[in-house]
Design a protein around this motif. Structure first.
Motif, PDB file in Angstrom:
ATOM      1  N   VAL A 262     -14.648  -2.475   2.860  1.00 64.34           N
ATOM      2  CA  VAL A 262     -13.666  -2.885   2.854  1.00 64.34           C
ATOM      3  C   VAL A 262     -12.132  -4.210   3.400  1.00 64.34           C
ATOM      4  N   GLN A 263     -13.419  -5.717   4.038  1.00 66.51           N
ATOM      5  CA  GLN A 263     -13.394  -6.549   4.229  1.00 66.51           C
ATOM      6  C   GLN A 263     -13.428  -7.291   2.201  1.00 66.51           C
TER       7      GLN A 263
ATOM      8  N   ALA B 292     -13.580 -17.749   1.362  1.00 69.80           N
ATOM      9  CA  ALA B 292     -14.067 -16.566   2.118  1.00 69.80           C
ATOM     10  C   ALA B 292     -13.769 -15.737   0.981  1.00 69.80           C
TER      11      ALA B 292
ATOM     12  N   VAL C 244     -17.958   2.865   0.265  1.00 66.64           N
ATOM     13  CA  VAL C 244     -16.779   2.435  -0.018  1.00 66.64           C
ATOM     14  C   VAL C 244     -16.861   1.061   1.568  1.00 66.64           C
TER      15      VAL C 244
ATOM     16  N   LEU D 156      -9.286  -8.936  -2.944  1.00 62.46           N
ATOM     17  CA  LEU D 156      -7.023  -8.622  -3.373  1.00 62.46           C
ATOM     18  C   LEU D 156      -6.864  -9.795  -3.704  1.00 62.46           C
ATOM     19  N   ASP D 157      -7.042 -10.782  -2.280  1.00 68.35           N
ATOM     20  CA  ASP D 157      -6.029 -11.975  -2.085  1.00 68.35           C
ATOM     21  C   ASP D 157      -6.236 -13.267  -3.223  1.00 68.35           C
TER      22      ASP D 157
ATOM     23  N   ILE E 213     -13.059  -6.051  -0.049  1.00 69.63           N
ATOM     24  CA  ILE E 213     -12.333  -5.560  -1.288  1.00 69.63           C
ATOM     25  C   ILE E 213     -10.728  -6.125  -0.591  1.00 69.63           C
ATOM     26  N   ARG E 214     -10.478  -6.640   0.019  1.00 73.76           N
ATOM     27  CA  ARG E 214      -9.248  -7.516   1.402  1.00 73.76           C
ATOM     28  C   ARG E 214      -9.092  -8.523   0.537  1.00 73.76           C
TER      29      ARG E 214
END
Lengths: 135, 135, 135, 135
Positions: free
Chosen positions: B54-55, B98, B50, B61-62, B57-58
């Protein structure tokens, strides 16, 4: 210091040159505007003249959704792709401008539209400022 | 005929020259992408690696938030302000691009990222097509 | 296999005894219902008789929001607190039931309400089934 | 008087016996909590110890979604079906309680979790109070 700002300060990310006061203001303006537009749509639905307020209700609903999403994406701004943030701020600015114009056209008759137009103009200005600060 | 399309046909609005097939495709792509990005973020959180995701996951979410809002605004497209719709489609295209790039970079290791990248590319293309059709 | 199901299969989590077919059906029903309720609210706003449809529009908007959130939380179901999932499924069931009842009362006059009532009843049943499966 | 309260006062609906102070507090707590949970999830993602914070991130994301939807449905409370409002308040209370517990367990190490736990407890209490007031 507002809670939004406290959370920015508590974030482990190094914010570099980003103007955190402008980011804070924009996040707060987005969440406020999302709430007020949602309430304004419902108040318009409760007016006897609802059939004349249809366009305003649609603008309220669009603006509420765009502001809510913009507020969330900005709350995750650390490490975000700047092209996404900027395009979304442009969309939020456009949604706020359109909703403000609709609400202003009957602000003298409906207090909820007057308050809503103010919230939209504040959010439009905050998006404007933040786009400028992002360079 | 999909349910999204059935709802467009049942709408009392005269859609004029708007290409309803492209609108339908874009609405469906947005809702699909919102679901898949949400699930991909959760699957990434469940991976042992994980800290390397991290990038991704962001971006998930966005992208989930922007797609959800774009799908809703498009579902209210009748009588919408075209400047809002276009700016939001640009933001959605940027968010999908992205997220697709992030997911593609480890698609060979994580099947959920491979599926998610595909959904993002489909949604990016659908936004592109619809922006073109709006003129 | 639908994309929702493919994502569940690709998730690294061990789903234990959870019935994935019911989870898939409920996630799909929630996302579909969120889209259709959003479109139904807009179609109601476009009707000449909008002043008689105000309650239906409100139910549509509430149901769209609750279904969207339920679909997202279910898409993150791995490791979720069962008390949250169950309470949310109860709320989603209630929102779908209320919206279905409103839409059914003029389904014979408005095709969009007929389609929307069906989507709400399907989602209500899917929530019911999943609550049962969660034990 | 907060903007949320101003909007309630400007609404043409007769609120009957409903305690508007409790409704205002609950709407504000929901929107605040939605923002703070979103920011907390992102701050957790930025920690070196992210692999130990996975459960907290999920609770943050669920709580953010449930609070956002509850805040919106409450903003349309005029004429809402009480069974929907109550079930949703129960779900919001459960999501806040679960997220507060996760954040409290490492509040001493992460300031963002400490602030988030406080926001969740405030929202949990506000939901509790409002459910009681709805009778």
């Amino acid at each position: 210091m507002s809670r939004v700002q406290e959370m920015l300060e508590a974030h482990p990310h190094d914010w570099g040159g980003l103007d955190r006061a402008k980011l804070t203001e924009c996040i707060e303006a987005c969440f406020d505007c999302a709430q007020i537009c949602t309430a304004c749509a419902d108040a318009c639905l409760a007016e006897d003249t609802v059939s004349q307020l249809v366009q305003c209700i649609r603008s309220d609903l669009d603006c509420a959704d765009v502001c809510a999403t913009t507020g969330r994406v900005l709350s995750r701004h650390a490490g975000a792709d700047p092209s996404v943030t900027k395009a979304l701020l442009e969309a939020c600015r456009a949604a706020c401008r359109a909703c403000a114009a609709d609400c202003e056209s009957h602000a003298s008759m409906h207090e909820h539209c007057r308050i809503c137009a103010e919230a939209c103009r504040r959010c439009e200005a905050a998006c404007d400022d933040l786009v400028g600060a992002l360079g």
